[in-house]
Design a protein around this motif. Structure first.
Motif, PDB file in Angstrom:
ATOM      1  N   SER A  11       0.959  -0.980   0.136  1.00 38.30           N
ATOM      2  CA  SER A  11       0.069   0.135   0.133  1.00 38.30           C
ATOM      3  C   SER A  11       1.067   0.995   0.256  1.00 38.30           C
ATOM      4  O   SER A  11       2.033   1.306   0.337  1.00 38.30           O
ATOM      5  CB  SER A  11      -1.075   0.190   1.647  1.00 38.30           C
ATOM      6  OG  SER A  11      -0.127   0.471   2.924  1.00 38.30           O
ATOM      7  N   LEU A  12       0.367   2.565   0.257  1.00 36.97           N
ATOM      8  CA  LEU A  12       1.431   3.676  -0.200  1.00 36.97           C
ATOM      9  C   LEU A  12       1.240   3.976   1.007  1.00 36.97           C
ATOM     10  O   LEU A  12       2.778   4.807   1.089  1.00 36.97           O
ATOM     11  CB  LEU A  12       0.018   4.676  -0.916  1.00 36.97           C
ATOM     12  CG  LEU A  12      -0.258   4.701  -2.064  1.00 36.97           C
ATOM     13  CD1 LEU A  12      -1.184   5.527  -2.287  1.00 36.97           C
ATOM     14  CD2 LEU A  12       1.183   4.974  -3.167  1.00 36.97           C
ATOM     15  N   LYS A  18       8.314   2.834   4.811  1.00 38.38           N
ATOM     16  CA  LYS A  18       9.762   2.495   4.693  1.00 38.38           C
ATOM     17  C   LYS A  18      10.262   3.787   3.571  1.00 38.38           C
ATOM     18  O   LYS A  18      11.779   3.328   4.198  1.00 38.38           O
ATOM     19  CB  LYS A  18       9.202   1.683   2.787  1.00 38.38           C
ATOM     20  CG  LYS A  18      10.634   0.733   2.330  1.00 38.38           C
ATOM     21  CD  LYS A  18      10.742  -0.512   1.990  1.00 38.38           C
ATOM     22  CE  LYS A  18      12.114  -1.931   1.852  1.00 38.38           C
ATOM     23  NZ  LYS A  18      12.134  -2.936   1.718  1.00 38.38           N
ATOM     24  N   ILE A  19      10.444   4.450   2.362  1.00 35.74           N
ATOM     25  CA  ILE A  19      11.351   6.288   2.742  1.00 35.74           C
ATOM     26  C   ILE A  19      11.684   7.019   3.591  1.00 35.74           C
ATOM     27  O   ILE A  19      11.855   7.242   3.976  1.00 35.74           O
ATOM     28  CB  ILE A  19       9.596   6.572   1.649  1.00 35.74           C
ATOM     29  CG1 ILE A  19       9.309   5.948  -0.076  1.00 35.74           C
ATOM     30  CG2 ILE A  19      10.586   8.496   1.284  1.00 35.74           C
ATOM     31  CD1 ILE A  19       8.795   6.808  -1.017  1.00 35.74           C
ATOM     32  N   GLU A  25      19.110   9.031   3.300  1.00 35.74           N
ATOM     33  CA  GLU A  25      19.736   8.130   1.429  1.00 35.74           C
ATOM     34  C   GLU A  25      18.659   8.803   0.526  1.00 35.74           C
ATOM     35  O   GLU A  25      17.990   9.916   0.303  1.00 35.74           O
ATOM     36  CB  GLU A  25      19.710   6.854   1.583  1.00 35.74           C
ATOM     37  CG  GLU A  25      20.134   6.632   3.523  1.00 35.74           C
ATOM     38  CD  GLU A  25      19.867   5.603   3.246  1.00 35.74           C
ATOM     39  OE1 GLU A  25      19.518   3.683   2.480  1.00 35.74           O
ATOM     40  OE2 GLU A  25      20.652   4.201   4.355  1.00 35.74           O
ATOM     41  N   SER A  26      18.586   7.925  -0.352  1.00 37.88           N
ATOM     42  CA  SER A  26      17.525   8.602  -1.885  1.00 37.88           C
ATOM     43  C   SER A  26      16.404   8.078  -1.629  1.00 37.88           C
ATOM     44  O   SER A  26      16.512   7.102  -1.097  1.00 37.88           O
ATOM     45  CB  SER A  26      18.336   8.159  -2.843  1.00 37.88           C
ATOM     46  OG  SER A  26      17.468   8.391  -3.858  1.00 37.88           O
ATOM     47  N   LEU A  27      14.818   9.089  -1.500  1.00 36.93           N
ATOM     48  CA  LEU A  27      14.191   9.046  -1.146  1.00 36.93           C
ATOM     49  C   LEU A  27      12.992   7.928  -2.370  1.00 36.93           C
ATOM     50  O   LEU A  27      12.119   8.282  -2.838  1.00 36.93           O
ATOM     51  CB  LEU A  27      13.239   9.743  -0.565  1.00 36.93           C
ATOM     52  CG  LEU A  27      14.236  10.453   0.316  1.00 36.93           C
ATOM     53  CD1 LEU A  27      13.181  11.850   1.270  1.00 36.93           C
ATOM     54  CD2 LEU A  27      14.324   9.536   2.539  1.00 36.93           C
ATOM     55  N   ASP A  44       8.398   9.902  -2.424  1.00 37.24           N
ATOM     56  CA  ASP A  44       7.478  10.428  -1.236  1.00 37.24           C
ATOM     57  C   ASP A  44       6.545  11.137  -2.208  1.00 37.24           C
ATOM     58  O   ASP A  44       5.204  12.096  -1.963  1.00 37.24           O
ATOM     59  CB  ASP A  44       8.371  11.312  -0.170  1.00 37.24           C
ATOM     60  CG  ASP A  44       9.036  12.254  -0.487  1.00 37.24           C
ATOM     61  OD1 ASP A  44       9.958  12.137  -1.494  1.00 37.24           O
ATOM     62  OD2 ASP A  44       9.050  13.218   0.465  1.00 37.24           O
ATOM     63  N   GLY A  45       7.264  12.151  -2.773  1.00 33.09           N
ATOM     64  CA  GLY A  45       6.775  13.250  -3.929  1.00 33.09           C
ATOM     65  C   GLY A  45       5.462  12.665  -5.097  1.00 33.09           C
ATOM     66  O   GLY A  45       4.346  13.269  -5.554  1.00 33.09           O
ATOM     67  N   ASP A  46       5.715  11.421  -5.285  1.00 34.57           N
ATOM     68  CA  ASP A  46       4.631  10.654  -6.510  1.00 34.57           C
ATOM     69  C   ASP A  46       3.954  10.634  -5.401  1.00 34.57           C
ATOM     70  O   ASP A  46       2.527  11.028  -6.035  1.00 34.57           O
ATOM     71  CB  ASP A  46       5.508   9.440  -6.968  1.00 34.57           C
ATOM     72  CG  ASP A  46       6.278   9.802  -7.706  1.00 34.57           C
ATOM     73  OD1 ASP A  46       6.786  10.769  -8.696  1.00 34.57           O
ATOM     74  OD2 ASP A  46       7.865   8.526  -8.096  1.00 34.57           O
TER      75      ASP A  46
END
Length: 123
Positions: A11-12, A18-19, A25-27, A44-46
């Protein structure tokens, strides 16, 4: 398994957790299918844009992911040039994929200035 990967059936909300655990680190998360083949990426932006457009946190991450992502195929030539070009486009995390689409390595372009295989420098 890399910490920047997540299953496409997640799920989102799971993706956001997880992000969040990635900290400095790279998100970016690479979305994998059940055979561990990369199917897309999500940030996270998506997820934020998907939610603003009416999506729900319980929706599948595959609804918010990008299927058109940058990667390098195992065995490609000019690796340094391709990584440099991707870094100039603002890409911070690039997967190296084998012929089946499995991640073999992740290049974090935000942490390295060069991927040149240099053993000695002549002046």
């Amino acid at each position: 398994m890399y910490k920047n990967t997540i299953n496409g059936s997640s799920s989102l909300l799971e993706a956001l957790k997880k992000i969040d655990s990635l900290s400095n680190e790279s998100l970016t998360l690479f979305v994998l299918d059940d055979d561990n083949i990369v199917r897309g990426t999500v940030t996270d932006g998506d997820i934020r844009r998907y939610l603003v457009s009416g999506g729900k946190l319980s929706d599948s991450i595959s609804n918010a992911m990008h299927t058109n992502y940058s990667f390098i195929k195992e065995g490609e030539t000019c690796l340094v040039l391709k990584l440099r070009e991707m870094k100039s486009r603002g890409i911070s995390l690039v997967p190296l994929l084998n012929a089946k689409g499995h991640i073999q390595n992740l290049y974090d372009l935000s942490k390295f200035k060069s991927y040149l295989p240099v053993d000695a420098v002549l002046m």
